[in-house]
Design a protein around this motif. Structure first.
Motif, short mmCIF file in Angstrom:
data_model
loop_
_atom_site.label_atom_id
_atom_site.label_comp_id
_atom_site.label_asym_id
_atom_site.label_seq_id
_atom_site.Cartn_x
_atom_site.Cartn_y
_atom_site.Cartn_z
N ARG A 96 3.01 6.46 -7.20
CA ARG A 96 1.38 7.05 -7.67
C ARG A 96 1.66 8.10 -9.04
N ARG A 97 2.55 8.66 -8.94
CA ARG A 97 2.68 9.78 -9.86
C ARG A 97 3.36 9.04 -11.07
N LYS A 98 4.33 8.11 -10.95
CA LYS A 98 4.87 7.34 -12.04
C LYS A 98 4.34 6.57 -12.74
N PHE A 99 3.73 5.68 -11.97
CA PHE A 99 3.01 4.54 -12.46
C PHE A 99 1.68 4.52 -11.76
N PRO A 100 0.67 5.35 -11.78
CA PRO A 100 -0.71 5.51 -11.48
C PRO A 100 -1.46 4.50 -11.67
N MET A 101 -1.45 3.82 -12.94
CA MET A 101 -2.25 2.88 -13.25
C MET A 101 -1.88 1.33 -12.76
N PRO A 102 -0.65 1.21 -13.10
CA PRO A 102 -0.26 -0.10 -12.16
C PRO A 102 -0.39 -0.10 -10.88
N ALA A 103 -0.13 0.89 -10.19
CA ALA A 103 -0.10 0.87 -8.71
C ALA A 103 -1.67 0.77 -8.25
N LEU A 104 -2.78 1.47 -9.18
CA LEU A 104 -4.04 1.07 -8.60
C LEU A 104 -4.50 -0.42 -8.90
N VAL A 105 -3.83 -0.98 -10.34
CA VAL A 105 -4.49 -2.17 -10.46
C VAL A 105 -3.65 -3.50 -9.07
N VAL A 106 -2.55 -3.04 -9.10
CA VAL A 106 -1.94 -4.03 -8.04
C VAL A 106 -2.81 -3.94 -6.60
N MET A 107 -3.07 -2.74 -6.28
CA MET A 107 -3.90 -2.38 -5.01
C MET A 107 -5.27 -3.12 -4.99
N VAL A 108 -5.85 -2.81 -6.17
CA VAL A 108 -7.28 -3.55 -6.23
C VAL A 108 -7.24 -5.07 -6.16
N VAL A 109 -6.26 -5.64 -6.68
CA VAL A 109 -6.06 -7.06 -6.77
C VAL A 109 -5.93 -7.46 -5.34
N VAL A 110 -5.02 -6.73 -4.68
CA VAL A 110 -4.49 -7.03 -3.32
C VAL A 110 -5.82 -7.17 -2.34
N SER B 133 0.95 -1.17 0.11
CA SER B 133 -0.09 -0.12 -0.09
C SER B 133 0.81 1.21 -0.08
N ASN B 134 1.97 1.18 0.92
CA ASN B 134 2.81 2.37 0.99
C ASN B 134 3.51 2.64 -0.29
N ILE C 227 -7.37 8.58 -4.69
CA ILE C 227 -5.95 9.27 -5.11
C ILE C 227 -5.61 9.17 -6.79
N PHE C 228 -6.10 7.86 -7.35
CA PHE C 228 -5.91 7.70 -8.48
C PHE C 228 -6.64 8.70 -9.61
N LEU C 229 -7.83 9.09 -9.21
CA LEU C 229 -8.46 10.00 -9.72
C LEU C 229 -8.11 11.48 -9.67
N ALA C 230 -7.47 11.77 -8.46
CA ALA C 230 -7.00 12.96 -8.22
C ALA C 230 -5.60 13.29 -8.96
N THR C 231 -4.93 12.16 -9.01
CA THR C 231 -3.63 12.07 -9.95
C THR C 231 -3.82 12.59 -11.52
N PHE C 232 -4.85 11.77 -11.99
CA PHE C 232 -5.05 11.85 -13.22
C PHE C 232 -5.92 13.47 -13.50
N LEU D 283 -9.36 1.25 2.09
CA LEU D 283 -8.31 1.43 1.55
C LEU D 283 -8.51 1.29 0.13
N LEU D 284 -9.55 0.64 -0.46
CA LEU D 284 -9.78 0.30 -1.84
C LEU D 284 -10.39 1.69 -2.32
#
Length: 320
Positions: A120-134, A113-114, A309-314, A302-303
């Motif tokens: 989150r700024r460099k890889f926002p989409m992969p970070a979100l996908v990993v967190m959703v799966v976990v 999670s951390n 955070i993903f929406l705010a970053t985009f 957390l989800l």
């Protein structure tokens, strides 16, 4: 004649206002009013820069800090699971090892999670996908531990079905029964019998209530806490009994009544009763049920937090 002549002033004609001029004057007044209203409305609307600044604050400060603080509960619960005192005799079922694996899993989710927050700024989409799966996996495990909608498997450890299968196994139960007896679960009732009758069984631990006394449905009279006898002209109930594990789940169905299994021998008592098995399961399962509720709540929060955070970053990238 010239002197007597009067001078008559000549009146100048009044200027005439044409219809076109009146229309222009009347039309300019509402245009001026409408422009003033538009300026006042524009003054009331928040500028676009303020909204972008607010989103930047949420994406860079508030949401990540909230998510980090929320993830600290994973760390705290993992440490609590590692150092909490396990119930006696649960090592026979291998629960301490399962408890250690659960703690390591919570620590892994904390690290992931951390890491997703940091990247989150460099890889926002992969970070979100990993967190959703976990987090979805953690939610599924929490539902299994909590016993919701029969999602647990017989091979999934520390669930209701798993506990029922373990205590119904004769080899496992003989070991558990010997351990419970050796730990002296009924010693305080044997050597320090309370004088009050009837005994307040609701305040007793599940092990004592199930293993040291016959079930209340037997309608037996007591000489003391561990010596009970049947009333005259009353036999044991012959109906098949259905028991519950204290969390609204049906646990065991028995053909032989616990009233027939009860003995006044201190080494026997009701250790072979299904109520004793139920008491043991309730004692060891409570913390796993609490763990399931915790996993359900924390995974949902957390989800939602990582999604925001993903929406705010985009949004920050789009407006930037």
């Amino acid at each position: 004649m010239a002197d007597n002549a009067q001078v008559v002033p000549i009146e100048e004609p009044a200027p005439t206002v044409t219809a076109t001029e009146t229309t222009t004057t009347t039309t300019t007044e509402p245009e001026a009013k409408s422009s003033d209203q538009m300026e006042s409305q524009n003054d009331n609307k928040p500028p676009v820069g303020t909204l972008v600044t607010l989103v930047n604050i949420l994406a860079a400060g508030v949401l990540p800090i909230f998510t980090f603080v929320l993830s600290l509960t994973l760390l705290g619960y993992a440490v609590w699971l590692l150092y909490m005192r396990s119930y006696d005799c649960e090592d026979i079922l291998g629960l301490p090892r399962i408890q250690t694996l659960a703690s390591v899993g919570l620590l892994a989710v904390f690290v992931v999670s951390n890491a997703a927050l940091f990247l989150r700024r460099k890889f926002p989409m992969p970070a979100l996908v990993v967190m959703v799966v976990v987090l979805l996996l953690m939610l599924f495990i929490g539902l299994a531990y909590a016993g919701v909608n029969e999602m647990q498997s017989r091979r999934f450890p520390a669930t209701r079905t798993w506990f029922n299968l373990k205590v119904m196994d004769d080899v496992n139960w003989n070991n558990i029964k010997s351990c419970v007896y050796d730990k002296g679960a009924c010693n305080d009732l044997i050597y320090g019998t309370p004088n009050e009758k009837p005994y307040n069984r609701r305040k007793m631990p599940p092990i004592k209530n199930g293993c040291c006394m016959p079930p209340e449905t037997c309608n037996m009279d007591s000489l003391n806490a561990t010596f009970w006898y049947r009333r005259k002209d009353e036999g044991p109930p012959l109906k098949t009994t259905v028991m519950y594990d204290g969390y609204g789940d049906e646990m065991l169905v028995g053909r032989i009544s616990d009233c027939q299994l009860w003995r006044n021998d201190w080494s026997v008592l009701c250790y072979d009763c299904r109520s004793c098995k139920l008491g043991f399961v309730r004692s060891v399962r409570r913390k796993w049920w609490q763990l399931g509720i915790f996993l359900i709540v924390i995974s949902i929060f957390l989800l939602i937090s990582h999604l925001l955070i993903f929406l705010a970053t985009f949004w920050e990238r789009f407006k930037g």
